[in-house]
Design a protein around this motif. Structure first.
Motif, PDB file in Angstrom:
ATOM      1  N   LYS A  75      59.141  56.177 -72.506  1.00  0.00           N
ATOM      2  CA  LYS A  75      57.959  57.035 -72.676  1.00  0.00           C
ATOM      3  C   LYS A  75      56.668  56.250 -72.549  1.00  0.00           C
ATOM      4  N   HIS A  96      52.265  59.422 -67.214  1.00  0.00           N
ATOM      5  CA  HIS A  96      51.629  60.761 -67.213  1.00  0.00           C
ATOM      6  C   HIS A  96      50.172  60.666 -67.659  1.00  0.00           C
ATOM      7  N   ASP A 270      54.363  67.786 -69.410  1.00  0.00           N
ATOM      8  CA  ASP A 270      53.959  66.370 -69.451  1.00  0.00           C
ATOM      9  C   ASP A 270      52.806  66.095 -68.490  1.00  0.00           C
ATOM     10  N   ALA A 299      57.726  67.838 -74.403  1.00  0.00           N
ATOM     11  CA  ALA A 299      57.232  66.938 -73.356  1.00  0.00           C
ATOM     12  C   ALA A 299      58.232  65.836 -73.010  1.00  0.00           C
ATOM     13  N   ASN A 300      59.232  65.655 -73.860  1.00  0.00           N
ATOM     14  CA  ASN A 300      60.258  64.645 -73.535  1.00  0.00           C
ATOM     15  C   ASN A 300      61.636  65.290 -73.692  1.00  0.00           C
TER      16      ASN A 300
HETATM   17 MG   LIG Z   1      57.587  63.632 -70.312  1.00  0.00          MG
END
Ligand SMILES: [Mg+2]
Ligand SMILES: NC(=O)C1=CN([C@@H]2O[C@H](COP(=O)(O)OP(=O)(O)OC[C@H]3O[C@@H](n4cnc5c(N)ncnc54)[C@H](O)[C@@H]3O)[C@@H](O)[C@H]2O)C=CC1
Ligand SMILES: CC(=O)C(=O)O
Length: 374
Positions: A75, A96, A270, A299-300
């Motif tokens: 991440k 991102h 993301d 988002a993950n």
């Molecule tokens: Mg992501």
């Protein structure tokens, strides 16, 4: 090269930057790897596995950051991690940056060299380091959507596949890239009625050929989006303009035209999300409701199936990690235009045009930044 793998610290993020097999390959190529203790424990990769693969184990993240020439993560670095980076240190991970001004500022201040997985390209125009996680997230989007459709989650109480005598749910996927195709495949496998919209006619043709007409395709434009989502039970947001913030394709005003209890799964979150009402959520608290519409915006997402995702990620990143470690980043990005497209931040400069444009920074051409670093 000395490569460091810290433990991920984002909420419910159990992936790790390298599997023990990946470590073994890097060590066999003559590199040293240090892994933070327990970095992979939650997904069954113990310190013993990493030691057997040839890694050293460091007790704390700051030891990994202090020693390594290249940090391999999953991440985007959290603020505390950005502050541990040092000038010239190489960071290889998802970033991102376009929707994330704070991280961008911290990375610029660190003086580090940051290569983002999500903007590395390949010769077929794909994004080979985003693709494995997009495959995972696309497949998960349908599991998540199916769960959110249940009454207890605020959904319409509809079963994706229906049953004999009862129509299946309608799934609309906006964006027919890797996420979209994988979502469509899962939804089709569960018996749902599936439509994909994309702006690329070539992509729609491919999808039509691949699925033999069993998935409907529609050109993505405002009218087709509005018409198709009115009828939908699950809407998957899967668009991408590489490096840029996602375009907002469904406004808040549109929500009142959807079926109450319909579900929006915004995989593109993301990059800021493609629905106006999307805001990033976590695996701990993945959904919220706006105007009667359930939103899932984790988002993950691949972090939820971290073992599968970690193995898929290392399969894809390892050749690039070997190239960066073998040649050093300056030579690697000079020789390989696809890795060069991954260079987002270099010693205080933004080196990705879409990121610079999204956040109002001057853009510095990556080769110029690499030459300046000699
Ligand atoms: Mg992501
Ligand atoms: N939330 C999560 O955990 C994860 C999110 N993602 C994100 O999912 C998004 C999609 O990724 P991929 O499928 O790999 O990208 P991709 O590049 O394979 O596909 C994107 C597609 O969107 C299409 N597109 C662009 N603008 C459009 C529009 N206005 N209407 C319809 N289609 C449009 C493109 O033609 C392309 O086919 C990215 O933002 C990616 O970062 C990926 C993995 C995990
Ligand atoms: C692609 C991405 O951001 C992820 O897998 O978390």
């Amino acid at each position: 090269m000395l490569i460091g793998v810290p433990k991920e610290i984002k909420n419910h993020e159990y992936r790790v930057g390298l599997t023990p097999s990946g470590v073994r390959e890097l060590v066999a190529a003559g590199h040293k790897v240090i892994v933070q203790s327990q970095a992979g424990l939650a997904i069954g990769f113990t310190d013993e596995h990493y030691l057997q693969a040839g890694a050293g184990i460091a007790a704390r993240a700051d030891e990994v950051f202090a020693q390594a020439e290249m940090i391999i993560k999953v991440k985007e670095p959290q603020p505390v991690e950005c502050r541990m980076l040092r000038p010239g240190q190489l960071l290889f991970t998802y970033l991102h940056l376009a929707p994330d001004p704070e991280q961008t500022r911290l990375l610029l201040e660190s003086g580090a060299v940051a290569i983002a997985y999500e903007t590395v390209t390949d010769e077929r125009g794909g994004l080979p380091l985003l693709a494995p996680m997009s495959e995972v997230a696309g497949r998960m989007a349908i599991q998540a959507g199916a769960h959110a459709l249940e009454k207890a989650q605020g959904g319409r109480g509809v079963l994706l596949g229906g049953v004999p005598g009862v129509a299946p749910a309608r799934v609309v996927v906006i964006g027919g890239g890797v996420v979209g195709l994988n979502a469509a495949r899962m939804a089709m496998g569960l018996g749902a009625d599936v439509t994909i919209l994309d702006k690329s006619l070539a992509r729609l043709k491919e999808i039509d050929m691949v699925f033999g007409g069993r998935i409907k395709t529609l050109m993505s434009n405002a009218a087709n989006i509005e018409d198709s989502i009115r009828e939908a039970d699950v809407i998957v947001g899967a668009v991408l303009i590489p490096g840029a913030a996602a375009p907002k394709l469904v406004s808040r005003a549109m929500l009142k035209h959807l079926k109450p209890g319909a579900v929006l799964v915004d995989v593109a979150i993301d990059q800021g999300g493609c629905f106006e009402t999307s805001r990033a959520t976590t695996h701990q608290d993945p959904t919220y409701i706006v105007d009667g519409i359930v939103h899932y915006c984790v988002a993950n997402m691949p972090g939820g199936v971290a073992r599968t995702a970690t193995m898929a990620l290392t399969n894809a990143t390892l050749p690039y990690a070997l190239e960066l470690a073998g040649k050093g980043w300056v030579q690697a990005v000079t020789d390989n235009e696809h890795l060069r497209h991954g260079l987002n931040v270099c010693r205080g400069k933004v080196t990705h045009a879409a990121v610079a444009q999204a956040l109002g920074y001057d853009y510095v051409e990556p080769l110029a930044a690499a030459r300046a670093a000699y």
